[in-house]
Design an enzyme around this catalytic site. Sequence first.
Site, PDB file in Angstrom:
ATOM      1  N   TRP A   1       0.837  -1.204   0.000  1.00  0.00           N
ATOM      2  CA  TRP A   1       0.000   0.000   0.000  1.00  0.00           C
ATOM      3  C   TRP A   1       0.871   1.254   0.000  1.00  0.00           C
ATOM      4  O   TRP A   1       0.510   2.272  -0.589  1.00  0.00           O
ATOM      5  CB  TRP A   1      -0.902  -0.004   1.232  1.00  0.00           C
ATOM      6  CG  TRP A   1      -1.720   1.244   1.416  1.00  0.00           C
ATOM      7  CD1 TRP A   1      -2.980   1.484   0.919  1.00  0.00           C
ATOM      8  CD2 TRP A   1      -1.354   2.428   2.146  1.00  0.00           C
ATOM      9  NE1 TRP A   1      -3.414   2.735   1.300  1.00  0.00           N
ATOM     10  CE2 TRP A   1      -2.433   3.341   2.044  1.00  0.00           C
ATOM     11  CE3 TRP A   1      -0.231   2.812   2.858  1.00  0.00           C
ATOM     12  CZ2 TRP A   1      -2.408   4.602   2.637  1.00  0.00           C
ATOM     13  CZ3 TRP A   1      -0.198   4.067   3.448  1.00  0.00           C
ATOM     14  CH2 TRP A   1      -1.278   4.943   3.337  1.00  0.00           C
ATOM     15  N   HIS A   2       2.041   1.160   0.643  1.00  0.00           N
ATOM     16  CA  HIS A   2       2.896   2.330   0.779  1.00  0.00           C
ATOM     17  C   HIS A   2       3.572   2.733  -0.527  1.00  0.00           C
ATOM     18  O   HIS A   2       3.961   3.900  -0.671  1.00  0.00           O
ATOM     19  CB  HIS A   2       3.960   2.095   1.851  1.00  0.00           C
ATOM     20  CG  HIS A   2       3.438   2.206   3.248  1.00  0.00           C
ATOM     21  ND1 HIS A   2       2.787   1.171   3.886  1.00  0.00           N
ATOM     22  CD2 HIS A   2       3.447   3.232   4.126  1.00  0.00           C
ATOM     23  CE1 HIS A   2       2.430   1.562   5.100  1.00  0.00           C
ATOM     24  NE2 HIS A   2       2.808   2.802   5.268  1.00  0.00           N
ATOM     25  N   GLY A   3       3.746   1.823  -1.442  1.00  0.00           N
ATOM     26  CA  GLY A   3       4.380   2.231  -2.683  1.00  0.00           C
ATOM     27  C   GLY A   3       4.688   1.067  -3.598  1.00  0.00           C
ATOM     28  O   GLY A   3       4.746  -0.093  -3.168  1.00  0.00           O
TER      29      GLY A   3
END
Length: 480
Positions: free
Chosen positions: A325-327
């Site tokens: 989700w972060h990248g």
Amino acid sequence: MLFNSVDFAIFLPVVFLLYWFVFHKNITVQNVLLVVASYFFYGWWDPRFLLLIVFSSLVDYSVGLLLSRTQAQRARNLLLLASLVVNLGFLGFFKYYNFFLENFVEAFTFFGRDIGASSLNIILPVGISFYTFQTLSYTIDVYNGKLKPTKNIVSFFAFVSFFPQLVAGPIERATNLLPQFYKKRVFVYSEAVDGMRQILWGLFKKVVIADNCARFANIIFENYADLSGSTLVFGAFFFALQIYGDFSGYSDIAIGVSRLFGFKLMQNFAFPYFSRDIAEFWRRWHISLSTWFRDYLYIPIGGSRGGIGKKIRNVFVIFVVSGFWHGANWTFIAWGFLNALYFVPIMLLNKNRIHTDTVAEGKIFSSVTELFQILVTFMLTLLAWVFFRAPSVTDAVLYIKKTFTFSIFSIPANFQEWLITLFFIAFMICVEWFQRNRKHALEFTQGKLPRHFRWSLYVLLFFSLFWYGGAQQDFIYFQF
């Protein structure tokens, strides 16, 4: 528009005055003002991104209404699927298209085939991961019967686009935030004052702590191959304080600004670096995301139910997905995987819920055992942050390998340059330690501290923003 900018310093008072002194008699008009102000705030970066948030809002508003009008399970499933496809489709395209394409091409190249595909020049819309999850929570809760769909389109659009937490959270649940747009807000002086204190502390953590730590962390991570092990330890340390000051600082500002307008957002950070194990850390770090994944992913796939194999599988799913989700980079997946490795032994020993209280509750200092637990947990998070910050998994491994050499016992060459920043870090840690049972570090019980002491602290924080504020940096989580 950045919270730590002159633009926002002008924008906020204007909206505040209109909200409380011009449009205070009508809730609907106030909500319209918030929608307009939020779209102006968000469109400040790039007006084209407004089309996405408007379309996403329309889809989920319509899906909610349609869900209330049909009881046929097949139709309800299709409506939920439509919301998931639209929201996750946008997120997948803008955030992950090039990642999947590049890895797909590399896989074929590995087997001697060149498919000749090229990546696209895609600009990632600011905050898309945050408002996408916020609107999805509404649709899923309506689908599950936990929330009645709203017919008030203005309130819904205000809920989705509410500017204080629009681009970096907290990721609010519709069950908490949406009903607040239905009710008449009353200005409460004590809430506004405490909100201003929370904003001040958030700005201090962002401008003085995070932005200065960013300067040192960037130099160290970019030149890690030529630096000593001790310097690399400080590089990881500075990044750990950068991301904490940056993200929790944003959350403090967002929550404080919301309180100025009569809204209450959830606490997003609860002094996580005072955690005694990784499970406690994740109950205190980015709480809105952790609980989102817990409720909408971890529990639906089985949670802690079932055999050991399923429990381990579910833990790895939740952490790896959280990392992704972060990248769109393998470093984030590795970061999530490493945190899952930390968490699994605690879960299997049924010790993941033993630290649910505040460390050293009712005491000034912790015990030696608790201090040791805090330090071990912090060192584990430092190791994981190396993967989060490094440009690639290979760089992260080399960084760690270079750290654990005999040079780790040397004195860093630039230590004197870091002293002022280290002083402010120590100051922040002390203030947060003594306030660790509060919602934020400047929340004071009436009459507990002398007035002159409190105001001296406020003045020190205010002037430190100008005397020692680092070069302006974008909030880290804007890229997520």
